[in-house]
Motif scaffolding. Structure first.
Motif, PDB file in Angstrom:
ATOM      1  N   HIS A   1       0.808  -1.234   0.000  1.00 13.27           N
ATOM      2  CA  HIS A   1       0.000   0.000   0.000  1.00 13.27           C
ATOM      3  C   HIS A   1       0.832   1.271   0.000  1.00 13.27           C
TER       4      HIS A   1
ATOM      5  N   CYS B   1     -11.780  -1.166   1.692  1.00  9.76           N
ATOM      6  CA  CYS B   1     -11.108  -2.093   0.773  1.00  9.76           C
ATOM      7  C   CYS B   1     -11.817  -2.144  -0.580  1.00  9.76           C
TER       8      CYS B   1
ATOM      9  N   CYS C   1     -10.868  -0.231  -3.862  1.00  9.96           N
ATOM     10  CA  CYS C   1      -9.795  -0.625  -4.780  1.00  9.96           C
ATOM     11  C   CYS C   1      -9.783  -2.117  -5.095  1.00  9.96           C
ATOM     12  N   HIS C   2     -10.297  -2.896  -4.183  1.00  9.66           N
ATOM     13  CA  HIS C   2     -10.283  -4.351  -4.369  1.00  9.66           C
ATOM     14  C   HIS C   2     -11.698  -4.827  -4.611  1.00  9.66           C
TER      15      HIS C   2
ATOM     16  N   ASN D   1      -3.511  -9.137  -7.018  1.00  7.11           N
ATOM     17  CA  ASN D   1      -2.397  -9.928  -7.526  1.00  7.11           C
ATOM     18  C   ASN D   1      -2.611 -11.398  -7.248  1.00  7.11           C
ATOM     19  N   CYS D   2      -3.184 -11.653  -6.074  1.00  9.84           N
ATOM     20  CA  CYS D   2      -3.260 -13.030  -5.598  1.00  9.84           C
ATOM     21  C   CYS D   2      -4.539 -13.717  -6.034  1.00  9.84           C
TER      22      CYS D   2
END
Lengths: 366, 185
Positions: free
Chosen positions: A286, A306, A309-310, A315-316
């Protein structure tokens, strides 16, 4: 009927007149514009000028400062003394507020800004004097000193010795001022100044909705920091930018000026080493985010941030809220402010297999 | 009931009106107090500003006037530096008089070059006529320079250096960011 002595009659007239005069004066003063009342006192003029340029310019003084009577006897006495100082020229050139007045004002902020007040109460920033200055662990670990008041208790009128006793690492500690323990140590005015430039909201123009965005010119932020030593507020834009170092590398930091108020208190050591003291400057995954990207300005809550942005960023391919970080569990070794890819992927970043995360529309997030 | 022991309603209203009206006078008296009790008049402020701008000229950073020298002096002459009031009065008048006599213009209206050369004369103490005798020009200049420096480099609390412009110029952060020690915590 018995004749009332003349002097009594005269006295009655005088008394009635006095009451009428005082009431008349009181109502006149409260209803008159600031220009013909409060402001005619030159000690107050500066405050008035700033008020007239502020976002609160449509509100009369009494909305916040109350009237001579509304804030009780002590305020009546105080305002009386202002008259005395004014005419004798013994007062200060620019008057400032004492802590009681600051807290009375806070109660008035609450009347109109109920939502911010409620959020502030629900977060850590409404901590009381007792919570901050009577914490056994803290007091035993670090000697109480004058600097404590820089970050909490900034409006306290005296020195640390006037507040807590004993000023040593051996307790038991107690507050010396009666009634102080439940007062908030970080009131609204720790982060807000009212007599400053600002503009009241104006109606949008409706003829072309597409233009409204462009009319919202970047206005200066609403946040200021109260500097106890100088007894002034400093705009966040004028506060120094914190650029902590991790070893010798300078961290990338957000240029959101509002977080400059956060780092005045949540600050690293004097060498600005990342992670020292109370520093929470994000690094790792971050790095570069503003505190306010996740934390609400008043409740400090970050629970619902969260999703901003998510999972758009992933990535995971996992639901970040369930991953092994301090967000999911306070015991996690992976602090949400500092966690890096290699903290979890100690053997290196695995190859991508496509997302395990199903989005609501059935597509994969990445 | 004895009528003379009572105030008639009309008398009462009259007296009350007078009383309340009288308060208007009080308000009037309050307003006659000069709105600004400051030490420098507008004209003085213009002159001090013009001199401050030659003592600390603007470059990429603000000059003396913009960085609060006038506000500082004005505020201090009303406070701790009250004792310098008469020196200022005498000095400012002398500058204006000398400039009018010599250049037929006030100091503020002179070109920066002429202003500089005049200030240099003051500083060197070659001005000796009239009010300037006994080295007053030198003393006055030095006082002004030192107050300008205090204003420019001091804390905004004292009236100058708004927003810590000079601290920024020198690369000093204000307020410094230093967290609590958290020794043993």
């Amino acid at each position: 009927m018995k004749k009332v002595p003349t002097f009594l009659r005269a006295l009655t007239v005088v008394m009635i007149l006095l009451v009428v005069a005082c009431c008349g004066f009181y109502f006149y003063w409260n209803e008159a514009s600031a220009r013909s009342s409060c402001e005619s006192c030159h000690e107050i003029e500066n405050s008035s000028i700033m008020w007239a340029r502020s976002g609160h310019r449509d509100l009369p003084c009494k909305e916040c400062h109350g009237t001579a009577l509304s804030s009780g006897l002590h305020s009546l006495q105080e305002k009386g003394m202002m008259f005395v100082h004014h005419f004798t020229g013994t007062g200060p050139r620019q008057i400032t507020l004492n802590e009681r007045q600051v807290l009375e004002l806070t109660e008035n902020c609450r009347r109109c800004h109920g939502a911010e007040y409620a959020r502030w109460i629900s977060g850590g920033h409404s901590a009381t004097y007792a919570a901050i200055f009577l914490n056994d662990k803290h007091n035993a670990g670090e000697q109480l000193n004058a600097d404590c008041l820089r970050c909490h208790g900034m409006f306290f009128g005296g020195a640390i010795e006037d507040l807590v006793t004993p000023v040593s690492t051996k307790g038991p500690w107690q507050l010396k001022v009666a009634g102080q323990s439940d007062l908030p140590a970080i009131p609204c005015l720790a982060c807000h100044e009212v007599h400053r430039e600002g503009s009241p909201a104006v109606r949008a123009g409706y003829d072309d909705p597409a233009k409204i965005f462009y009319y919202r010119r970047g206005s200066p932020s609403n946040v200021q920091w109260y500097d106890r030593y100088e007894k002034i507020h400093i705009r966040v834009e004028a506060l120094p930018l914190l650029k902590p170092r991790e070893g010798t590398r300078e961290l990338k930091v957000s240029d959101d000026p509002r977080q400059q108020v956060c780092v005045q208190c949540h600050a690293p050591n004097a060498f600005h080493q990342a992670g020292t003291g109370d520093d929470r400057t994000p690094r790792g995954v971050h790095e570069g985010l503003s505190c306010l990207a996740c934390h609400d300005g008043h409740s400090n809550d970050s629970r619902w941030s969260c999703v901003n942005c998510h999972p758009a960023i992933s990535n995971c391919g996992l639901d970040v809220t369930k991953m092994n970080t301090t967000f999911a569990a306070s015991g996690s070794p992976h602090n949400i402010h500092f966690v890096r890819c290699i903290d979890c992927h100690t053997k290196g970043i695995p190859p991508k297999h496509g997302s395990r995360l199903q989005r609501a529309d059935g597509t994969h997030s990445k | 009931m004895d009528n003379s022991s009572k105030i008639s309603r009309r008398d009462f209203m009259m007296l009350a009106t007078l009383g309340v009206g009288g308060l208007g006078l009080l308000a009037g008296c309050v307003q006659q107090h000069p709105a600004d009790s400051a030490a420098l008049s507008e004209g003085d402020a213009g002159l001090v500003g013009a001199m401050a701008d030659r003592i600390i000229p603007a470059d990429a950073w603000p000059g003396g006037r913009e960085n609060g020298v006038v506000t500082f002096i004005d505020m201090q002459l009303d406070g701790h530096y009250r004792r310098f009031r008469s020196e200022y009065r005498k000095g400012l008048d002398a500058v204006t008089e000398t400039c009018l006599r010599r250049y037929l213009k006030r100091f503020e209206a002179l070109s920066p070059e002429v202003q500089d050369s005049f200030l240099r004369e003051m500083e060197s103490g070659v001005l000796r006529d009239g009010e300037w005798k006994e080295g007053f020009s030198k003393r006055f200049f030095e006082m002004l320079r030192s107050h300008a420096m205090q204003a420019y480099y001091g804390s905004p609390r004292h009236g100058g250096n708004p927003n810590y412009a000079s601290y920024k110029m020198m690369g000093i952060d204000y307020p410094p960011i230093i967290g609590q020690n958290r020794y043993g915590l």
